[in-house]
Design a protein around this motif. Sequence first.
Motif, PDB file in Angstrom:
ATOM      1  N   PHE A 100       3.784  -1.586   5.433  1.00  0.00           N
ATOM      2  CA  PHE A 100       4.214  -2.582   4.445  1.00  0.00           C
ATOM      3  C   PHE A 100       5.178  -1.932   3.494  1.00  0.00           C
ATOM      4  N   THR A 101       6.293  -2.613   3.228  1.00  0.00           N
ATOM      5  CA  THR A 101       7.297  -2.127   2.290  1.00  0.00           C
ATOM      6  C   THR A 101       7.615  -3.252   1.309  1.00  0.00           C
ATOM      7  N   PRO A 102       7.407  -2.989   0.072  1.00  0.00           N
ATOM      8  CA  PRO A 102       6.855  -1.774  -0.561  1.00  0.00           C
ATOM      9  C   PRO A 102       5.352  -1.704  -0.403  1.00  0.00           C
ATOM     10  N   PHE A 103       4.848  -0.564  -0.725  1.00  0.00           N
ATOM     11  CA  PHE A 103       3.401  -0.351  -0.623  1.00  0.00           C
ATOM     12  C   PHE A 103       2.690  -1.174  -1.691  1.00  0.00           C
ATOM     13  N   VAL A 104       3.299  -1.155  -2.880  1.00  0.00           N
ATOM     14  CA  VAL A 104       2.734  -1.952  -3.990  1.00  0.00           C
ATOM     15  C   VAL A 104       3.824  -2.895  -4.518  1.00  0.00           C
ATOM     16  N   VAL A 119       7.222  -8.572   0.761  1.00  0.00           N
ATOM     17  CA  VAL A 119       6.583  -7.402   1.405  1.00  0.00           C
ATOM     18  C   VAL A 119       6.999  -7.440   2.867  1.00  0.00           C
ATOM     19  N   ALA A 120       7.886  -6.538   3.216  1.00  0.00           N
ATOM     20  CA  ALA A 120       8.390  -6.501   4.589  1.00  0.00           C
ATOM     21  C   ALA A 120       7.479  -5.625   5.438  1.00  0.00           C
ATOM     22  N   GLN A 121       7.506  -5.890   6.736  1.00  0.00           N
ATOM     23  CA  GLN A 121       6.787  -5.011   7.662  1.00  0.00           C
ATOM     24  C   GLN A 121       7.824  -4.249   8.443  1.00  0.00           C
TER      25      GLN A 121
END
Lengths: 781, 205
Positions: free
Chosen positions: B67-71, B60-62
């Motif tokens: 946040f990417t991805p959201f889920v 989960v990147a910022q």
Amino acid sequence: MFNRLQTKLTVLFAGLFALALSLVAVTVYLAIAGNAQQAVRDELAASGTVFDRVWALRTQRLQDGADLLSRDFGFRAAVATHDAPTVDSAVANLRQRLGLDLAFMVGVDGDVVGIDPKRLDVPKLWAALDAEDQAQGVFIIDGAPYQAISAPIMSPTLTGWIVFAAKLDDTEMRALERLSAIGLDAQVFDRRDGRWVTHNAGPDAQSLGAYVGAALKEKTRKPSLLKAGGAADLVLVKPLKALSPDGAAALVLRYPLAQAMAPYRPLFTAVILAGLLGATLVAAATWALSRGLARPIAALEVAARRLQRGEDVRVEVQTHDEIGRLAGSFNLMASEIRDREARMTHLALHDEETGLANRRAMEREITARLALVAPGRKIVIGALGLDRFPAVRSAIGYELATELIAKIGERLVTISPGLMVGRLTTSILCVISLVDDAEEAVNRIETLIPSLEPPVMLGGQPVDIHITHGVAAAGHGEMDAARLIEHALIALDQACAAHRKVMVFDPVAYGDPAGNLSLMSELLDGVTSGALFIHHQPKLDLRTGQITGAEALVRWNHPTRGPLGPDLFVGMAEETGHIRALTDHVLAQTIADQKVLRAAGHDLLLSVNISGRLIDDADFAERAIEQVVREGARLCFEITETAVIGNPDVALAVLERFDAAGISVSIDDYGSGLSSLAYLKQIRADELKIDKAFVMTLQAGGKDALLVKSTIDLAHSLGMKVTAEGVETREALAVLRLMGCDLAQGYHVARPMGLAALTAFLEGWSIELPAGVETDALRQA
Amino acid sequence: MKLAVTLMFAVLLGGPAVAGSLTVTVRGADGKPVPDAVVTVNPGGRPTSGPIKFAWPYRVAQQNIQFTPFVLIVPAGAEVSFPNLDKVRHHVYSFSAGNKFELKLYGHEENRTVRMPAVGVAAIGCNIHDQMVGFIKVVDTAYAAKSDANGVATIADVPEGAAVIRVWHPYLRAPKNEKTLSLASIGAGPARETVTLELRAPSSH
């Protein structure tokens, strides 16, 4: 409504002033009340705006605090990890820091931390918080309205809400009230079960609640006037956002109108006091003023009433205005009325021609004196008749005759000063005597006659006067003035009839005129009922000694008065016109009696007296002749000389007709009246009856004997038989026989008698006539 | 937001006998495709035994303060890396039960990893940036997929037979944001399913 001018004016002016002042007072009141109300409305609206701002600031402050807490990482961590004690302490911490009434957390799962869940409706709160992000508004906790705001707790997803609530209690409201320039009353209402209630319910909460409901329904955003329980309030309703969609709340700002008007009350009091004082002053001033105006008018009214009563009035003229002039005119009018009245009274009480008092004035004076006369004394008056006045008047003319009367009146006053003299008729004067006794008055008149009767100078010529006096007297209450004057006049008539200068009223001679009148109506009844009947007085033929005739004499056996002599009712019948019916009756009865006598073998010439009044009645003559001819009667009509003298042409013609019809005519009562030789020659009569006055005093050798003898001779020379009346003695019978008298009538021969008696009398008649030896002697005398 | 749910299965007969693929189309009540919905299948209702490996990186990147991805779907026990691609620092945390962690301020190009031990959801946020929200769905089955932008999630090689099929979405208005499909078995060959979800609006910050 008001009978006095003064009252009317006062009421009018004071009333008008009071009305005007009332209008001013009402106007002032309305203006002030409007102003005050507007001021309060403005203030209420302003307070509402201030409240909006205060509410917004509070909300923001609470929101800020809630936001701050909800974002706090530690707090969020505590919430997310369900660390209830930490959450509780954190909430309590912030509540203290912000001075909040309530602060608590509601979890997404419905958990409540920081408050006892029983104090509030958790499902409702949860629904409200879930329905709206950062929901805020009024919410009921513990039954009281709270201002609640919420903030979501994100960690990072929604885990719950932090809720801050401030109680909208009295303290809050008082704080809000202090913000206002006017002392208004703030209350929060909320709707529960469809009713609007307030936490701090006053006595008028119910009506106010109803009003709040209505105002919110109609979205009224301006202050309105609300009247409840006798007090009027200006009320502004501001809707408050409710936290729950099904909840509702409102802030109610209220200001009593009476309080708004309070500062103006002294002004109103001053206006009303000034008005009352002014009205009193106006009333007093008008009263005083109108009294000055009304008093002369009232005086005029009183004067007019007195004038009406005939009093002598004069009004004081005080001013020169209309009323003064009116008073002047009134005085003028009053004096003219007085003069006119005096003239009228003079006219009413005086004889216009002579200036003497008239009959009315005399009556008035007599009435006055009768009222005052002392008991036992009398008022004596005299009626003075100028003898032969018509003759005098035709001799000297109407004008001088009137002057004559006036001069006699003057003379009376001159002779006896203080005497009241008036004129009763054209020729009769009336005098109210100064003495109080009739006899004394007669004496006085007799002594005054010489000075009263010298000739009166008229137009430089002396005129002889002869005055006859009738005197009448009356005491107090005996009779009225008119009757007394009547008595005097009757006395005058009686004096004239008796050829005397002075006579006192003789009531016996006068009789009873009213009774006489009723007697006349009874007379007619007597004709039909047989109460009136005739007696016959036989007439003796002095040559043969036989009864050759009789005079029918009427008799009346009155039902109540008894037998009445003809002298009592015949004269009256003549005066009243009843003589005609009476004569008709006598005539018919005589004719009937003659038939009876004829049947008995006695053929008598029956005589009937015909009144002078009937001589010129052509109708009567016609009927009498027709009756006599039809019945084959042999009658003689006895007529007095004077009857012919009155209207000789007609009378002589009638007598000729009687003669033509075979009716003998006899001249009755010859010698008692003014026997005129001229008429005696003209009257075609068969018989002449010498009045009994001569016969009864007949004495041989006396003057009467000569008169009787010469009359008999005269009659004989004119072709008439002579009957002597009133023969009561044999001597008289003898003398008359000697004188050549043809017939004799009188008690010596026979009294008048009824038909039956007459028949019997005739059967048994015989007389030895006195010898006629003295006849020659008488002739010689 | 209120969305109606409709499920439809198209069981393809004549496919491979051992396994079939399941394609679920997720739509909102407004008919629009719903991305980021997680579809899981538990054959026989049991979790997958043995290690699970998904094809996508557990990361989960910022980036751009998001946040990417959201889920992100990860198997239980997976190591998830949180690379910071932004120039600002982030403070990533999760209070989710079992997967609680906190990555205190770290900067650009720094990479941290966190192990996700518990099956469930780890809601991740940044303590500095409130708008940053992300979800890591920790699953116990190998058959899981996330709907793409078209709302389509495809799971291949699902064994034939009875199965419990669930759909999860962070904003699904349902207990645990999860819905179990009425379809209770997987046939041979590809199956197609359409799910309509009622979603809550994400909380605004």
